[in-house]
Design an enzyme around this catalytic site. Structure first.
Site, PDB file in Angstrom:
ATOM      1  N   CYS A  76       0.879  -1.178   0.000  1.00 12.77           N
ATOM      2  CA  CYS A  76       0.000   0.000   0.000  1.00 12.77           C
ATOM      3  C   CYS A  76       0.912   1.223   0.000  1.00 12.77           C
ATOM      4  O   CYS A  76       1.624   1.461   0.978  1.00 12.77           O
ATOM      5  CB  CYS A  76      -0.909   0.001   1.230  1.00 12.77           C
ATOM      6  SG  CYS A  76      -1.946   1.466   1.338  1.00 12.77           S
ATOM      7  N   HIS A 167      -2.025  -4.719 -10.639  1.00 12.07           N
ATOM      8  CA  HIS A 167      -2.687  -3.549 -11.221  1.00 12.07           C
ATOM      9  C   HIS A 167      -3.003  -3.775 -12.687  1.00 12.07           C
ATOM     10  O   HIS A 167      -2.222  -4.408 -13.402  1.00 12.07           O
ATOM     11  CB  HIS A 167      -1.799  -2.308 -11.071  1.00 12.07           C
ATOM     12  CG  HIS A 167      -1.720  -1.814  -9.656  1.00 12.07           C
ATOM     13  ND1 HIS A 167      -2.625  -0.913  -9.134  1.00 12.07           N
ATOM     14  CD2 HIS A 167      -0.883  -2.146  -8.632  1.00 12.07           C
ATOM     15  CE1 HIS A 167      -2.317  -0.695  -7.856  1.00 12.07           C
ATOM     16  NE2 HIS A 167      -1.279  -1.430  -7.520  1.00 12.07           N
ATOM     17  N   CYS A 230      -4.648   6.079  -4.810  1.00  9.32           N
ATOM     18  CA  CYS A 230      -4.018   4.764  -4.647  1.00  9.32           C
ATOM     19  C   CYS A 230      -2.550   4.939  -5.011  1.00  9.32           C
ATOM     20  O   CYS A 230      -2.237   5.233  -6.172  1.00  9.32           O
ATOM     21  CB  CYS A 230      -4.691   3.744  -5.573  1.00  9.32           C
ATOM     22  SG  CYS A 230      -3.950   2.095  -5.500  1.00  9.32           S
ATOM     23  N   GLY A 233      -1.268   2.320  -7.293  1.00  9.60           N
ATOM     24  CA  GLY A 233      -1.979   2.542  -8.562  1.00  9.60           C
ATOM     25  C   GLY A 233      -1.403   3.693  -9.356  1.00  9.60           C
ATOM     26  O   GLY A 233      -1.299   3.634 -10.587  1.00  9.60           O
TER      27      GLY A 233
HETATM   28  N1  LIG Z   1      -6.377  -2.346  -2.427  1.00 11.53           N
HETATM   29  C1  LIG Z   1      -4.949  -2.641  -2.601  1.00 11.53           C
HETATM   30  C2  LIG Z   1      -4.167  -2.352  -1.297  1.00 11.53           C
HETATM   31  C3  LIG Z   1      -4.063  -0.858  -1.003  1.00 11.53           C
HETATM   32  C4  LIG Z   1      -3.337  -0.120  -2.086  1.00 11.53           C
HETATM   33  C5  LIG Z   1      -3.517   1.396  -2.094  1.00 11.53           C
HETATM   34  N2  LIG Z   1      -4.323   1.958  -1.062  1.00 11.53           N
HETATM   35  C6  LIG Z   1      -2.182   2.111  -2.220  1.00 11.53           C
HETATM   36  O1  LIG Z   1      -2.041   3.257  -1.742  1.00 11.53           O
HETATM   37  O2  LIG Z   1      -1.259   1.546  -2.876  1.00 11.53           O
HETATM   38  C7  LIG Z   1      -4.785  -4.119  -2.981  1.00 11.53           C
HETATM   39  O3  LIG Z   1      -5.650  -4.915  -2.615  1.00 11.53           O
HETATM   40  O4  LIG Z   1      -3.779  -4.434  -3.632  1.00 11.53           O
END
Ligand SMILES: N[C@H](CCC[C@H](N)C(=O)O)C(=O)O
Length: 287
Positions: A76, A167, A230, A233
């Site tokens: 994250c 991703h 994200c 992301g």
């Molecule tokens: N939902 C993401 C985890 C959090 C990623 C995001 N909040 C960030 O800042 O990178 C997953 O399941 O891979």
């Protein structure tokens, strides 16, 4: 169980942070979901647990759980910046450069003088099988990581890569959308997230390229839905845009919750992410 927590946010992606450096925390998935619930608990996109590390040269273990599912995930990015702010502000470390290990990576976090935090996000993983993505029967499109994926009856050119977590990035120009606020995130987001070609599901990014140094991005996150930002992301979207030949090595990523700056020189280099990390409040909850 009575639990002290810290509520934090990085570009509007919000977190409950728990300190397990003095003693291990035994929290099950149901309790994680309660912590993440915006009505029955504290409310957060993800939950972060801070632990000491026994690995030489590593300061802390950094564990991440999606709030909606209570399941642990690999990475994250916005959380990593908040992690650095948290351990520094609580005096758990005196240095501004911090090394943390996740379930599948090591990250270097650096607190900047202007209050932002820079994270070395390591190299992107570009091999489909390691994302993981099932590319069987498909041939890549404009570049090796862009695949024609059938989603809700239409073929989408998805850039597929991992930042430690999976991703899929859609350049909105490919579907004739020139405004990320009008992107079909509500329909395509869940359909991409749960697509059969992603055995561990996927975070779905929707990228509007403004110019070679500025993009706008929305992300429908795996097991979290659309978040205001994200971090992984943003890294994945910039890497995808650079691989497509459409972006420079440093890009400002405008998200709904704030601005992230992502830099990637390409090849075997690490991706660097810089952005904000704020404490919102402290509290206690009984689980
Ligand atoms: N939902 C993401 C985890 C959090 C990623 C995001 N909040 C960030 O800042 O990178 C997953 O399941 O891979």
């Amino acid at each position: 169980m009575r639990l002290r927590f810290t509520k934090m946010q990085g570009a509007g992606n919000d977190f409950v942070v728990l300190d397990a450096t003095a003693a291990p925390l035994a929290i099950d998935a149901r309790q994680m979901r309660q912590l993440g619930d915006r009505r029955f608990g504290v409310g957060a996109d993800q939950l972060l647990i801070v632990e000491r590390s026994a690995t030489p040269g590593v300061d802390f273990r950094y564990r991440i759980f999606n709030g909606a599912s209570g399941e642990e995930v690999e990475h994250c990015g916005n959380g990593a910046r908040c992690f650095a702010r948290y351990v520094r502000d609580r005096g758990l470390i005196e240095r501004d450069t911090i090394v943390v290990e996740t379930v599948n990576n090591q990250l270097v976090l650096k607190l900047q003088a202007d209050g932002r935090v820079t994270v070395d996000m390591n190299r992107p993983v570009l091999e489909a099988a390691r994302v993981p993505f099932d590319a069987s029967g498909l041939r890549p499109l404009a570049f090796a990581q862009q695949w024609p994926v059938e989603v809700l009856g239409r073929t989408l050119p998805l850039a597929v890569l991992s930042m430690g977590n999976p991703h899929a990035v859609l350049d909105l120009a490919a579907i004739g959308c020139d405004d990320v606020d009008r992107a079909p995130v509500e329909t395509l987001g869940p359909a991409i997230e749960a697509h059969a070609r992603f055995p561990r599901k996927v975070n779905a990014g929707f990228l509007q390229i403004v110019d070679r140094g500025h993009v706008r991005l929305r992300v429908f996150e795996r097991d979290a839905g659309e978040t205001l930002a994200c971090g992984t992301g943003a890294c994945a979207a910039v890497v995808a845009g650079i691989l497509a030949g459409r972006l420079d090595p440093q890009v400002d990523v405008e998200t709904r919750g704030g601005l992230l700056t992502i830099a990637w020189p390409g090849g075997e280099a690490s991706v660097a992410m810089t952005g904000p990390a704020e404490t919102v409040f402290e509290g206690e909850i009984t689980l």
